[in-house]
Design an enzyme around this catalytic site. Structure first.
Site: not given
Length: 385
Positions: A130, A133, A165, A248
């Site tokens: 993902q 951020s 991650s 999520e």
């Protein structure tokens, strides 16, 4: 909310239990943290395990049948989580793809995108990360600065992502970038499917307190994304991203309550083994954690009941995230206090869990952000600004 299971649901439980007893490899039992440890060989084993689960019909079971699922209810998903915890099975390794990107593509993706990506998400043939951020856009995601510029039949993207991650072994990234610098910050974003296998993308591991590099920074320098990998339309990235973020945390509380309850039982066994069961302070702390675990379980069931009524996850998932972070940190803190100097041994599983738990109140949204979401969107309190 009815917490009892129907005969059909109990029959499903027996089916799942038998399948896990028959198929779960011995070397994966008790490996609940295997995916977070970011070892490539471990991830290879976990991908093979997810593929086996997929072939058995146990990955994405709540997905519609036309997309490769079983059309199962949320209750059956909870039962699956419970039985996986009972069997000490690791969770699926491609969770971001299954829990976040899959539902996003089913709602916003084109038929071609659904056909191309969904089955390979379920089987873990292709791994996902993902790209949301950034160093200056975490809690305030809409302030992100990664830029996407249209060029011919595609887009070139430049910028930096962080806390990504699994980027080191992912084929694809669900990427949010600014496609219109002049539009209001929520309106100028576009959601992309980005191929990680290109020279214009560099993945740099971020070493954690555990000594591992589960998270990463991603640097993009004119990375190419074809037009067909745009999801939900140009400038509609914020709405698409909200779908991803809502999913999520959906189901997180139910799954986490099961895992934490199992670890609490392990801790109680350790306390008894060390002859500390009569210590009043330890008993008080155990009671506090146990109450927290039960509150997490019941709150998660309530949130899932609401989701069953409206068909989509709600903001209540933020409450489960906050509760889980608090309870899990208290649990692991008590464990290292019980172990004393033994917790300093590098091979200590509880020491690892304690160190890893420090991230719980940061990852997936900080506790402070969760409190704001709960105040505004669950309790209906006025915004501070």
């Amino acid at each position: 909310m009815d917490s009892d299971f129907t005969p059909d649901q109990e029959a499903f439980r027996k089916e799942v239990r038998h399948w896990l007893e028959t198929n779960l490899p011995d070397d994966l039992r008790g490996r609940a943290f295997a995916a977070s440890r970011a070892d490539h060989e471990e991830v290879r084993k976990l991908r093979a395990w997810q593929k086996k689960m997929y072939e058995g019909g146990y990955v994405g079971i709540d997905w519609p049948r036309e997309f490769g699922g079983r059309g199962a209810s949320i209750v059956e998903v909870i039962i699956l989580y419970q039985e996986m915890a009972r069997a000490e099975s690791p969770q699926i390794v491609n969770r971001g793809g299954v829990s976040m990107l899959g539902p996003t593509l089913m709602k916003h993706g084109t038929a071609a995108q659904q056909k191309r990506f969904l089955s390979k998400i379920l089987s873990a043939e292709e791994m996902w990360c993902q790209g949301f951020s950034e160093p200056d856009a975490g809690s305030d995601l809409a302030s992100l600065k990664t830029r996407a510029k249209h060029d011919g039949d595609g887009w070139v993207v430049s910028g930096q992502k962080v806390w990504t991650s699994g980027a080191q072994y992912s084929k694809w990234c669900m990427l949010l970038a600014r496609s219109d610098a002049d539009a209001p910050k929520h309106k100028g974003l576009t959601y992309f499917i980005c191929d990680m296998d290109q020279d214009e993308i560099e993945v740099r591991p971020l070493r954690q307190i555990t000594g591992e590099a589960e998270f990463n920074e991603i640097f993009l320098e004119d990375a190419y994304i074809p037009d067909e990998n745009l999801v939900g339309g140009e400038g509609n990235g914020w709405n698409v991203a909200i779908t991803t973020l809502m999913h999520e945390r959906a189901g997180l509380g139910a799954a986490s309550a099961i895992t934490v309850r199992r670890e609490l039982d392990e801790l109680i066994a350790l306390i008894n083994e060390r002859g500390l069961a009569g210590d009043p302070l330890i008993r008080q702390r155990i009671a506090e954690v146990k109450i927290g675990v039960e509150a997490l379980r019941l709150g998660a069931l309530r949130a899932l009941t609401q989701q069953m009524k409206v068909g989509i996850p709600g903001p209540e998932g933020s409450l489960a995230k906050w509760e889980w972070a608090t309870v899990n940190q208290k649990l692991t803190e008590l464990a290292v206090d019980v172990l004393g100097p033994d917790a300093l041994v590098p091979e200590s599983e509880w020491a690892y869990r304690f160190l890893r738990a420090r991230a719980n109140s940061i990852e997936g949204g900080t506790t402070e952000v969760m409190k704001n979401i709960i105040a505004e969107r669950v309790l209906g309190l006025p915004r501070l600004r």
